[in-house]
Design an enzyme around this catalytic site. Structure first.
Site, short mmCIF file in Angstrom:
data_model
loop_
_atom_site.label_atom_id
_atom_site.label_comp_id
_atom_site.label_asym_id
_atom_site.label_seq_id
_atom_site.Cartn_x
_atom_site.Cartn_y
_atom_site.Cartn_z
N TYR A 56 0.46 -0.89 0.09
CA TYR A 56 -0.16 -0.45 -0.13
C TYR A 56 0.90 0.77 0.17
CZ TYR A 56 -5.10 0.21 0.05
OH TYR A 56 -6.06 -0.08 -0.54
N GLU A 58 -0.94 4.88 -0.66
CA GLU A 58 -0.90 5.76 -1.17
C GLU A 58 -0.16 7.21 -0.40
OE1 GLU A 58 -4.87 5.91 1.26
OE2 GLU A 58 -6.04 4.68 -0.24
N ASP A 209 -4.46 14.40 -25.54
CA ASP A 209 -4.13 13.39 -25.15
C ASP A 209 -3.84 12.37 -26.02
OD1 ASP A 209 -5.58 10.85 -24.95
OD2 ASP A 209 -7.59 11.68 -24.02
N THR A 235 -2.80 6.69 -22.29
CA THR A 235 -2.59 5.39 -21.31
C THR A 235 -0.91 4.76 -22.49
OG1 THR A 235 -2.93 4.55 -23.87
CG2 THR A 235 -5.03 5.44 -22.09
N LYS A 238 -0.80 1.34 -25.20
CA LYS A 238 -0.94 0.73 -26.92
C LYS A 238 0.38 0.88 -27.60
CE LYS A 238 -6.09 2.72 -26.04
NZ LYS A 238 -6.10 3.52 -25.24
N ARG A 244 -1.14 -1.92 -19.05
CA ARG A 244 -1.99 -1.65 -18.63
C ARG A 244 -2.46 -0.68 -17.96
NH1 ARG A 244 -6.80 -1.57 -21.75
NH2 ARG A 244 -5.29 -3.22 -22.61
N1 DSN Z 1 -10.63 1.26 -25.49
C1 DSN Z 1 -9.40 2.68 -25.68
C2 DSN Z 1 -9.36 2.02 -27.28
O1 DSN Z 1 -9.98 1.56 -27.76
O2 DSN Z 1 -8.99 3.63 -28.37
C3 DSN Z 1 -10.11 4.37 -26.00
O3 DSN Z 1 -10.04 3.97 -24.43
#
Ligand code: DSN
Length: 429
Positions: A56, A58, A209, A235, A238, A244
């Site tokens: 933990y 925080e 973004d 993110t 990707k 993730r």
């Molecule tokens: N789920 C993501 C995507 O597939 O682009 C975006 O949140």
């Protein structure tokens, strides 16, 4: 096939072990074309599956609400240092559990409830957190949406690119406090500079973004928004090929507010095992081989786009500059919806996702579009020739979608192709 990750993941829970085996089989015998997915490296998987899940923590390094944090403080500091170095940013927050959390944290940090945000509409390529009525963001902030230019039949100027006249007009009319650049279903390069100009003209902050293109930016295949944007969110799983999760980088002046918005504003204990895996991914993305990888992602997507067009699919915006191709299925077959195409391709061993296209007459659940991406199978080693083969397999499956035997044949051809490109063929933990 080489050693299998399954050896490392056998649990004492037979049902879960069997399900891991089933997804190992799915991931390695079918083609992965979801533009937001990738194959994380064995080192990323090892860190994400590590004992740091037990801790933990925080708070932030040096300012935790629990004892015994001297190790995870170093882990999180390392992740933050690697991330700021990777993108040349002032400050990094590596705690967001996903991209949506990262975006909401930025709104919370920089805005008051009810403030106006100018962002891309969902059906035009924007994300749910860019103000979709289905997202909590639309309940707390007032969104005004920009879109893309109309489709044109001129191959030299096919349209469906961000309409900067529209962005500027809306900015002047609505005086947003924040402008959001970036998209989730948009296959063209997004340049942050014109967004900055418009933001400056109306006194707005700028958030970029980069959920989809963070890896392409890290690898140098796309221009960096960091010099232009107040904040960049993304993110890590990707094109960046990490675990993730989400992350935020920002200018120093926003650092304190961003950190407070992530914790305690939104989240509880950070996932330090995932943060360790993010640190591994940031190191991997800083290597020269990662630039070679991102160049190949784009080259593969371009070859894929050309091959899909020659199979009769219409490409939204006429092509791609990134890892993604957005298909308008209506020219291929007026009856074929995105939902049916996705289901048929699943049966043929080709994993995609349905997606709305600009001004889609069908609902987001049905759609007229299909989104495909090259990042995952590029990791597995596929090149232009394999993506051309996949385009032909997709076309075959969709044309013969009512013929179960034909779909089995496509599935067998897909499995034969995948057998040559197993991303974990030499897995060692
Ligand atoms: N789920 C993501 C995507 O597939 O682009 C975006 O949140």
């Amino acid at each position: 096939m080489g050693s299998s990750p399954l050896d490392a993941w056998i649990t004492n829970d037979d049902e879960i072990t069997a399900l891991l085996a089933a997804d190992w089989d799915r991931q390695t015998t079918t083609v992965q074309l979801i533009a937001s997915e990738n194959f994380a490296s064995p080192s990323v998987l090892a860190a994400a599956g590590s004992i740091l899940t037990n801790k933990y923590a925080e708070g932030y390094p040096g300012r935790r609400y629990y004892g015994g944090n001297y190790v995870v403080d170093e882990v999180e500091d390392l992740a933050r240092r690697r991330l700021t170095a990777l993108f040349g940013a002032d400050h990094a927050n590596v705690q967001p559990h996903c991209g949506a959390n990262a975006n909401v944290a930025v709104y919370e940090a920089l805005l008051d409830a009810g403030d106006t945000i100018l962002a891309m509409r969902l059906d035009q390529g924007g994300h749910l957190t860019h103000g979709s009525p289905a997202s909590i963001t639309s309940k707390f902030w007032k969104f005004v949406s920009y879109g893309v230019t109309p489709r044109s039949d001129d191959p030299a100027a096919p349209g469906e690119i961000i309409d900067f006249d529209n962005v500027r007009e809306l900015a002047l009319e609505h005086r947003p406090k924040l402008i959001v650049a970036g998209a989730t279903a948009y296959s063209r390069q997004i340049d942050a500079a014109p967004f900055r100009e418009i933001a400056d003209e109306v006194g707005a902050l700028l958030m970029f973004d980069a959920a989809h293109v963070a890896g392409l930016i890290a690898g140098g295949s796309h221009p960096s928004p960091v010099p232009y944007a107040d904040v960049v969110t993304f993110t890590t799983h990707k094109t960046l090929r990490g675990p993730r999760g989400g992350a935020i980088i920002c200018r120093e002046e926003h650092a304190k507010k961003i950190d407070s918005a992530v914790f305690p504003g939104q989240q509880g204990g950070p996932l330090e095992h995932v943060i360790a895996a993010k640190a591994v991914a940031f190191k991997e993305a800083s290597q020269p081989s990662f630039s070679t990888y991102t160049e190949q992602i784009v080259a593969n997507a371009k070859a894929f786009a050309r091959a899909l067009a020659s199979e009769g699919f219409r490409l939204v915006s006429g092509g791609t500059d990134n890892h993604m191709v957005l298909l308008d299925l209506r020219d291929f077959d007026g009856e074929l919806t995105g939902k049916v195409a996705q289901e048929v391709l699943d049966r043929a061993g080709i994993t995609t996702n349905r997606n709305t296209i600009p001004d889609d007459p069908r609902s987001p659940f049905i759609t007229s579009g299909l989104r495909v991406g090259s990042a995952a199978e590029t990791t597995a080693g596929m090149r232009e020739g394999e993506f051309e083969q996949i385009a032909a397999l997709m076309s075959r499956a969709l044309r013969k979608r009512d013929d179960e035997l034909a779909l089995v044949e496509v599935r067998n051809d897909v499995a034969a192709l995948c057998a040559k490109f197993n991303p974990y063929a030499n897995f060692t933990k």
